[in-house]
Each structure stands twice: as structure tokens, then as C-alpha cells.
Design a protein around this motif. Structure first.
Motif, PDB file in Angstrom:
ATOM      1  N   VAL A  61       0.781  -1.182  -0.161  1.00  0.00           N
ATOM      2  CA  VAL A  61      -0.016   0.069   0.051  1.00  0.00           C
ATOM      3  C   VAL A  61       0.898   1.385  -0.164  1.00  0.00           C
ATOM      4  CG1 VAL A  61      -1.549   1.271   1.387  1.00  0.00           C
ATOM      5  CG2 VAL A  61      -2.022  -1.304   1.314  1.00  0.00           C
ATOM      6  N   VAL A  62       1.912   1.326   0.755  1.00  0.00           N
ATOM      7  CA  VAL A  62       2.685   2.328   0.860  1.00  0.00           C
ATOM      8  C   VAL A  62       3.458   2.783  -0.410  1.00  0.00           C
ATOM      9  CG1 VAL A  62       4.847   3.265   2.023  1.00  0.00           C
ATOM     10  CG2 VAL A  62       3.030   2.437   3.459  1.00  0.00           C
ATOM     11  N   GLU A  63       4.066   1.767  -1.104  1.00  0.00           N
ATOM     12  CA  GLU A  63       4.852   1.748  -2.196  1.00  0.00           C
ATOM     13  C   GLU A  63       3.891   2.277  -3.306  1.00  0.00           C
ATOM     14  OE1 GLU A  63       7.987  -1.719  -2.555  1.00  0.00           O
ATOM     15  OE2 GLU A  63       6.096  -2.440  -2.867  1.00  0.00           O
ATOM     16  N   ARG A  64       2.647   1.665  -3.442  1.00  0.00           N
ATOM     17  CA  ARG A  64       1.540   2.390  -4.489  1.00  0.00           C
ATOM     18  C   ARG A  64       1.159   3.717  -4.186  1.00  0.00           C
ATOM     19  NH1 ARG A  64      -1.646  -1.968  -3.953  1.00  0.00           N
ATOM     20  NH2 ARG A  64      -2.997  -0.888  -2.338  1.00  0.00           N
ATOM     21  N   VAL A  65       1.080   4.046  -2.827  1.00  0.00           N
ATOM     22  CA  VAL A  65       0.501   5.357  -2.751  1.00  0.00           C
ATOM     23  C   VAL A  65       1.724   6.466  -3.013  1.00  0.00           C
ATOM     24  CG1 VAL A  65      -0.381   7.089  -0.998  1.00  0.00           C
ATOM     25  CG2 VAL A  65      -1.466   4.799  -1.274  1.00  0.00           C
ATOM     26  N   CYS A  66       2.720   6.082  -2.441  1.00  0.00           N
ATOM     27  CA  CYS A  66       3.977   7.061  -2.606  1.00  0.00           C
ATOM     28  C   CYS A  66       4.342   7.170  -4.177  1.00  0.00           C
ATOM     29  CB  CYS A  66       5.124   6.456  -1.671  1.00  0.00           C
ATOM     30  SG  CYS A  66       4.739   6.867   0.099  1.00  0.00           S
ATOM     31  N   ALA A  67       4.443   6.237  -4.677  1.00  0.00           N
ATOM     32  CA  ALA A  67       4.514   5.916  -6.162  1.00  0.00           C
ATOM     33  C   ALA A  67       3.645   7.120  -6.958  1.00  0.00           C
ATOM     34  CB  ALA A  67       4.603   4.737  -6.744  1.00  0.00           C
ATOM     35  N   ASP A  68       2.332   6.864  -6.529  1.00  0.00           N
ATOM     36  CA  ASP A  68       1.328   7.711  -7.149  1.00  0.00           C
ATOM     37  C   ASP A  68       1.566   9.066  -7.069  1.00  0.00           C
ATOM     38  OD1 ASP A  68       0.032   5.216  -8.398  1.00  0.00           O
ATOM     39  OD2 ASP A  68      -1.619   5.435  -7.035  1.00  0.00           O
ATOM     40  N   LEU A  69       1.942   9.358  -5.832  1.00  0.00           N
ATOM     41  CA  LEU A  69       1.820  10.801  -5.428  1.00  0.00           C
ATOM     42  C   LEU A  69       3.276  11.490  -5.442  1.00  0.00           C
ATOM     43  CD1 LEU A  69      -0.446  10.591  -2.398  1.00  0.00           C
ATOM     44  CD2 LEU A  69      -1.015  11.269  -4.476  1.00  0.00           C
ATOM     45  N   GLY A  70       4.174  10.722  -5.696  1.00  0.00           N
ATOM     46  CA  GLY A  70       5.610  11.228  -6.005  1.00  0.00           C
ATOM     47  C   GLY A  70       6.357  11.571  -4.592  1.00  0.00           C
ATOM     48  N   VAL A  71       5.705  10.812  -3.660  1.00  0.00           N
ATOM     49  CA  VAL A  71       6.466  11.025  -2.193  1.00  0.00           C
ATOM     50  C   VAL A  71       7.451  10.051  -1.946  1.00  0.00           C
ATOM     51  CG1 VAL A  71       5.661  11.042   0.083  1.00  0.00           C
ATOM     52  CG2 VAL A  71       4.131  11.949  -1.610  1.00  0.00           C
ATOM     53  N   GLY A  72       8.381  10.318  -1.289  1.00  0.00           N
ATOM     54  CA  GLY A  72       9.318   9.693  -0.902  1.00  0.00           C
ATOM     55  C   GLY A  72       9.121   8.727   0.578  1.00  0.00           C
ATOM     56  N   TRP A  73       9.530   7.529   0.537  1.00  0.00           N
ATOM     57  CA  TRP A  73       9.483   6.856   1.766  1.00  0.00           C
ATOM     58  C   TRP A  73      10.551   5.849   2.212  1.00  0.00           C
ATOM     59  CZ3 TRP A  73       8.676   1.351   2.092  1.00  0.00           C
ATOM     60  CH2 TRP A  73       8.917   0.491   1.000  1.00  0.00           C
ATOM     61  N   GLN A  74      10.451   5.493   3.339  1.00  0.00           N
ATOM     62  CA  GLN A  74      11.730   4.554   3.728  1.00  0.00           C
ATOM     63  C   GLN A  74      10.989   3.577   4.775  1.00  0.00           C
ATOM     64  OE1 GLN A  74      14.223   6.640   6.351  1.00  0.00           O
ATOM     65  NE2 GLN A  74      12.653   7.433   7.671  1.00  0.00           N
ATOM     66  N   GLU A  75      11.778   2.583   4.685  1.00  0.00           N
ATOM     67  CA  GLU A  75      11.371   1.208   5.831  1.00  0.00           C
ATOM     68  C   GLU A  75      12.315   0.990   6.906  1.00  0.00           C
ATOM     69  OE1 GLU A  75      10.085  -2.141   3.627  1.00  0.00           O
ATOM     70  OE2 GLU A  75       9.492  -3.113   5.601  1.00  0.00           O
ATOM     71  N   VAL A  76      11.985   0.985   7.993  1.00  0.00           N
ATOM     72  CA  VAL A  76      12.909   0.530   9.122  1.00  0.00           C
ATOM     73  C   VAL A  76      12.474  -0.765   9.698  1.00  0.00           C
ATOM     74  CG1 VAL A  76      13.788   2.833   9.290  1.00  0.00           C
ATOM     75  CG2 VAL A  76      11.935   2.031  10.838  1.00  0.00           C
ATOM     76  N   ASP A  77      13.409  -1.570  10.265  1.00  0.00           N
ATOM     77  CA  ASP A  77      13.285  -2.790  11.021  1.00  0.00           C
ATOM     78  C   ASP A  77      13.184  -2.484  12.365  1.00  0.00           C
ATOM     79  OD1 ASP A  77      13.194  -5.276  11.958  1.00  0.00           O
ATOM     80  OD2 ASP A  77      14.788  -6.154  10.629  1.00  0.00           O
ATOM     81  N   VAL A  78      12.014  -2.629  12.811  1.00  0.00           N
ATOM     82  CA  VAL A  78      11.809  -2.567  14.228  1.00  0.00           C
ATOM     83  C   VAL A  78      12.618  -3.216  15.050  1.00  0.00           C
ATOM     84  CG1 VAL A  78      10.039  -4.297  14.673  1.00  0.00           C
ATOM     85  CG2 VAL A  78       9.872  -2.391  16.345  1.00  0.00           C
ATOM     86  N   ASP A  79      13.070  -4.570  14.750  1.00  0.00           N
ATOM     87  CA  ASP A  79      13.934  -5.434  15.520  1.00  0.00           C
ATOM     88  C   ASP A  79      15.637  -5.106  15.665  1.00  0.00           C
ATOM     89  OD1 ASP A  79      11.755  -7.175  16.232  1.00  0.00           O
ATOM     90  OD2 ASP A  79      11.991  -7.865  14.232  1.00  0.00           O
ATOM     91  N   THR A  80      15.657  -3.988  14.842  1.00  0.00           N
ATOM     92  CA  THR A  80      17.042  -3.579  14.605  1.00  0.00           C
ATOM     93  C   THR A  80      17.417  -2.240  15.556  1.00  0.00           C
ATOM     94  OG1 THR A  80      16.894  -2.193  12.764  1.00  0.00           O
ATOM     95  CG2 THR A  80      17.653  -4.572  12.393  1.00  0.00           C
TER      96      THR A  80
END
Length: 97
Positions: A30-49
Motif C-alpha cells: 500500500v505504501v509503495e503504491r500510494v507514494c509512487a502515485d503521489l511522488g512522495v518518498g518513503w523509507q522502511e525501518v526494521d523494528v527489531d534493529t
């Protein structure tokens, strides 16, 4: 991970997740799709690190942050995410006319 491949985009969305989490996989789509559609940058972080993230959000992953503020957890509502990203970034100074 970031959708900003080759482009300078402001990162407005952070997805906090973990490996092997099926809800995280769905949220990422969902995040990939929405951000791609809107031209918005995003990042993912691993909670366990990160001990601070683990303490705060271990039981709520995936968590989405918009402009550094918690937006959703467990599931990402696409309509709600689009509405939040339609607003000016809350952590950036206002632009002058």
C-alpha cells in the motif's frame, strides 16, 4: 528501502516493520503504491534493529509514520494515507509566496 530511486524526494512516510510479518508485506504494498502515485518518498525501518523502536512499537507493527508522526498501525488504510499526504508536510517550514 525508498521509492526515491534516482530522484530527490522528501521522505514523508516511514514504515516500521519486521521480517516475516505478513501484515508488514501488505502495508508495504500500500505504501509503495500510494507514494509512487503521489511522488512522495518513503523509507522502511526494521523494528527489531533499534531498541527504541522495539520498545515503542514491537506489538503494533507495521506502523506507518507520516511526517514523523504515527499515522496507522497493523493495517494501512489507503484512502486515509492519501488524504494525509495531500496535506502539506507538517515538519517542514511553510513556503513563502
Amino acid at each position: 528501502m525508498s521509492s526515491a530511486a534516482g530522484h530527490a524526494r522528501v521522505t514523508r512516510v516511514t514504515l516500521v516493520g519486521r521480517a516475516g510479518c505478513h501484515l508488514c508485506d501488505t502495508a508495504r504494498e500500500v505504501v509503495e503504491r500510494v507514494c509512487a502515485d503521489l511522488g512522495v518518498g518513503w523509507q522502511e525501518v526494521d523494528v527489531d534493529t533499534d531498541p527504541a523502536l522495539l520498545e515503542r512499537w514491537s506489538e503494533e507493527v507495521p506502523v506507518t509514520l507520516v511526517d514523523g508522526r504515527q499515522h496507522d498501525f497493523w493495517r494501512v488504510d489507503e484512502t486515509r494515507l492519501r488524504a494525509a499526504l495531500a496535506q502539506p508536510p507538517s515538519n517542514l517550514p511553510p513556503t513563502r509566496p
